[in-house]
Structure formats: C-alpha cells, structure tokens
Design an enzyme around this catalytic site. Sequence first.
Site, mmCIF file in Angstrom:
data_model
loop_
_atom_site.group_PDB
_atom_site.id
_atom_site.type_symbol
_atom_site.label_atom_id
_atom_site.label_comp_id
_atom_site.label_asym_id
_atom_site.label_seq_id
_atom_site.Cartn_x
_atom_site.Cartn_y
_atom_site.Cartn_z
ATOM 1 N N GLU A 44 -17.350 -36.160 -15.763
ATOM 2 C CA GLU A 44 -16.400 -35.775 -14.731
ATOM 3 C C GLU A 44 -17.138 -34.980 -13.653
ATOM 4 O OE1 GLU A 44 -12.125 -33.408 -14.404
ATOM 5 O OE2 GLU A 44 -13.543 -32.809 -15.970
ATOM 6 N N LYS A 116 -7.332 -39.192 -11.967
ATOM 7 C CA LYS A 116 -6.915 -38.346 -13.079
ATOM 8 C C LYS A 116 -5.429 -38.008 -12.975
ATOM 9 C CE LYS A 116 -8.321 -33.923 -15.231
ATOM 10 N NZ LYS A 116 -9.246 -32.776 -15.086
ATOM 11 N N CYS A 157 -11.152 -36.156 -18.692
ATOM 12 C CA CYS A 157 -11.102 -34.793 -19.213
ATOM 13 C C CYS A 157 -9.743 -34.374 -19.773
ATOM 14 C CB CYS A 157 -11.592 -33.821 -18.136
ATOM 15 S SG CYS A 157 -12.108 -32.198 -18.791
#
Length: 274
Positions: A44, A116, A157
């Site tokens: 990330e 994300k 993440c």
Amino acid sequence: MISPTKIAVLQMTTGIDPADNAATIVAAAERAAGEGAAMIFTPEMSGLLDRNRQRAAPNVVVEATNPVLTAARNAAARHSLWIALGSLAVAREDGRWANRSLLIGPDGGIAARYDKIHMFDVDLASGESWRESNAYAPGDAVVTAATPLGALGLTVCYDIRFPALFEELGRRRCDAIAIPAAFTVPTGEAHWHLLQRARAVEASAWVVAAAQTGRHADGRETYGHSLVVDPWGEVVLDLGGEPGVGFATIDPARTTEVRTQLPSLANRREISRS
C-alpha cells in the site's frame, strides 16, 4: 489449467520522495524478472507515504501524470512482468484523493483499478490517531481480474477487517487475493498474521500481502512481515521486518486440494436477515 506461478513480493520503507520510491519499485521489478517471477506485488502507498498532507499534496496527481505509475508501467513492459502496484495516492476528478490499487499487465497497460473501500479512521491505545477519510474518498466497487494466478481479488490494508468484502471475493471464486498494507506496529503485532490466515482460509484462496516496514521519513513506523499464505492458511513466505524482495510459488493444485477437502465455498448458504 493454470500452471504453478512464481511471484515476487516487495517489502519497502516508502518515503516522501516519489522518485526514490519509483526507483525502488523499478529495481525490484528487474530483480523479479531476472529470477523468473511472472508477477511482483508491492505494498500500500508504494509511491508516497507522507502523513503531512500539505507537503504531500503536490505529489498527489492524476494517473496520467503520476511518475511512479509511469515508471512501473514502463518496467512492466520492459520485463514483460505483471505488477500489482499495491496502491498509490491518486487525485480524482472531483478533487478528492483515492487510495488506488493498480494492476499493470506485461504490456504496461492497466488491467484493473481498485479504490480502497474502508477508510482507516481509528484512535489506538498507543496514542496514534489516523483519519484517512479526511483526505481520501472511499471506493464502492469489488474488483477482480484475470492474471497468471487465475482470478485475483484486489483489496487494500484496512479492508482486511471487513469480512463481507472477502465473502464476495470468495463468491467470485478468486484464486488469489492481494492485501497490500501499511499496518501500524501495534495492530500488526496483534492481528496481522491472524487476519491474513483467516482471509485465506475463508476464501480457500492464496493471499499475497506486500507490506510497508520500518521507520518512515514522515515519522510513522510500520510492521512489515509481508506474507504469502496458502488456501489452508499455511504461511509459505514471511519477510520479517527488513525491506527486500521475497519469492514464492502459487500452485493451483494446492487450491484444488483444499477446496476438495473442505468445500466451504460450495457449501455456503445464504442467511436470512429478516
């Protein structure tokens, strides 16, 4: 039939200079190709990790002018290598930022994009406080793509803590799931290995989790321990706490073996919420 595929995993300590970070990615791609890997996975925020948003702002640009993305695309084409660019901070048309994962094909083209979905807005007992949503807009789409590993699901993440996303990736029969991350040290020590193994088991899929590690130029510290986990939940690669490149082989026969023994995806039933 998909053949066993060698992959590379880059663990890095991304800083505040995109040019330096791009050079790290390009060098890792060259090494991966030289050692016979078909794909390389990066963490990330591979291109920029800077919690000072005023300082970071000039480096958060649209895809077309992002120097790290350009460097990665050129490296992919030069080495005929797939690059799963864990994520970049990218400017959107509406002025907000996206934490965007980009899958680059061996021709240098962008094969898939994933923004994300879950924003890291937390206050930890260690005193760390994070508000990702202050600058970043969440995505709203589940994304999978065809790769040498089979169907690859894209996540980033903090997404790992939300089972519904991984349930959907399991429903789509992903063969592998990328979970690039920049985990904090407290949350990494408590939950990193546990969550990665759990996601592999529940999806009966390989998990590839390229991670940030060490002390960064913006003052934060990340946990490291980039992992490759097989569909049974066994860790086949753990890069520990140092930056570097690791290698693993993704074997579809292992996926078939696990799904035959424990056909949880086939046995899943919808639960009434009434």
